[in-house]
Design an enzyme around this catalytic site. Structure first.
Site: not given
Ligand SMILES: *Cc1c(COP(=O)(O)O)cnc(C)c1O
Length: 395
Positions: A185, A213, A243
């Site tokens: 990310s 992502h 996301k």
């Molecule tokens: C954003 C993210 C999460 C967390 O996801 P949420 O649904 O916001 O709890 C977990 N793993 C990765 C790799 C992320 O980028």
């Protein structure tokens, strides 16, 4: 308050503030769309993970409202007591179809998936090979399992192979897992899944990809694993509903036996109340939209390429991203924070990311273009970048 706690909080808060590391949160006065309002000011939003603009989509809102009218606002219990609505089952069927797996299980967040899934399978007799840039929730999930954690250099396949061989040859471990983000990310680079799968086959490793992502972004929306055509080779496909999907929640997709096991052994599934009807219905609608058409995905890439070209042509260092994530690398931490602040004053909301989230001296402002941005909004952002970049001597 206990005097010990009072002292702890005072010292640590002061320390963070004095080092400029205390994060002040800006509440939004608008939906989290391509333009946002903060303190009465309208800004081009380049900070959300709402890749496809679905968080404010009318079709998802309609599905959520219908679900509230039919089922109410709360699921009422954990999934295993009587908190499983027919909607949850439909979501899981949809997710399996979307990911090309036999089955899927939904959790309350992506973070929770990693708390749930790793420790349901791995224990103190096992080892986990983990990319050094993996997300915090993966790191915490690994710790929770009590397995031996072996970090490998970021996307360094020689290092992974050497450490897999060493772990295997030691005869010390029962099971060995390799775990990685699908898309990283902070830089927007993609995990080398074909090589990881090859190494996993050579050393009989369990494969675990957290594609938070990548889903909705790569593989025409289906994610990083689909992008490489490796649906049959990855044991755990993790995703988030928060996301690109635009709602909240997370899931694990995989073989039926794996999902059956997670339903009886993963603790956030057993001990935390299930997703609300509105979240589930909106997520189902969102996945349907992604499966029906690649239009939003194509617009996301078009906008991402447009913004990247605009910033690169101005002379900014945008790193080596292979995805819409567009870092603008400034370097010095203080300068990075000042740059982000100036962008904000000029009408662009793009957050600075500095050490310890990224290595020292690689401070950056991270831009997250979305399908919902118009060319005018992106042009406005690029013009502000030019103005502030020149003013601060960055370009
Ligand atoms: C954003 C993210 C999460 C967390 O996801 P949420 O649904 O916001 O709890 C977990 N793993 C990765 C790799 C992320 O980028």
């Amino acid at each position: 308050m206990s005097s010990k706690l009072e002292q702890f909080l005072k010292e640590n808060l002061e320390d963070l503030k004095s080092r400029g590391l205390y994060n002040v949160i800006d509440p939004l006065e608008s939906p989290n769309g391509p333009m946002i309002t903060i303190n009465g000011k309208k800004l081009v939003n380049l900070s959300s993970n709402n890749y496809l603009g679905l968080a404010t989509d009318e079709r998802l809102k309609g599905a959520a409202i219908d679900a509230i009218n039919r089922y109410g606002v709360g699921a009422g219990a954990v999934r295993t007591i009587n908190g499983t609505l027919e909607l949850h089952v439909r979501l899981e069927e949809k997710l399996a179809e979307f990911k090309g797996t036999e089955a899927a299980i939904a959790y309350q967040s992506g973070f929770n998936c990693n708390m749930a899934a790793i420790s349901a399978v791995m224990d103190k007799n096992d080892a986990i090979l983990s990319d050094e840039l993996n997300h915090a929730s993966i790191i915490d999930g690994c710790r929770l399992s009590k397995a031996k954690i072996i970090r490998y250099d970021h996307s360094d396949m020689d290092d992974l192979r050497a450490k897999a061989k060493e772990a295997k040859d030691s005869g010390q471990y029962n099971k060995i897992m390799v775990i990685t983000d699908g898309v990283f990310s902070m830089d927007g680079d993609i995990a080398k899944l074909p090589e990881i799968v090859e190494i996993a086959e050579e050393f009989d490793l369990i494969t675990y990809v957290d594609d938070a992502h990548g889903s909705g972004v790569l593989g025409k929306g289906a994610g990083t694993v689909k992008h490489f055509g490796l649906q049959d080779k990855i044991d755990f496909q993790i995703g988030t509903l928060s996301k690109a999907i635009g709602v909240v929640g997370g899931y694990v997709a995989g073989k039926k036996e794996l999902i059956d096991w997670l339903k009886v052994r993963s603790r956030p599934f057993l001990f935390s109340t299930s997703l609300t009807p509105a979240d589930v219905a909106a997520s189902i609608r969102s996945i349907e939209i992604l499966m029906e058409s690649t239009e939003l995905n194509e617009r996301l890439w078009e906008n991402a390429n447009y913004l990247k070209k605009g910033l690169k042509d101005l002379g900014f260092d945008i790193g080596n991203s292979e995805t819409p994530i567009t870092p603008c690398i400034i370097g010095d931490e203080v300068k990075t924070q000042e740059f982000s602040k100036r962008l904000n004053e000029e009408g662009v909301y793009a957050k600075s990311i500095v050490f310890p989230t990224v290595p020292r001296g690689t401070g950056r402002v991270r831009n997250m273009p979305s399908a919902a941005h118009t060319k005018e909004m992106l042009d406005q952002a690029i013009a502000v970048y030019e103005k502030v970049g020149k003013e601060m001597g960055i370009i």
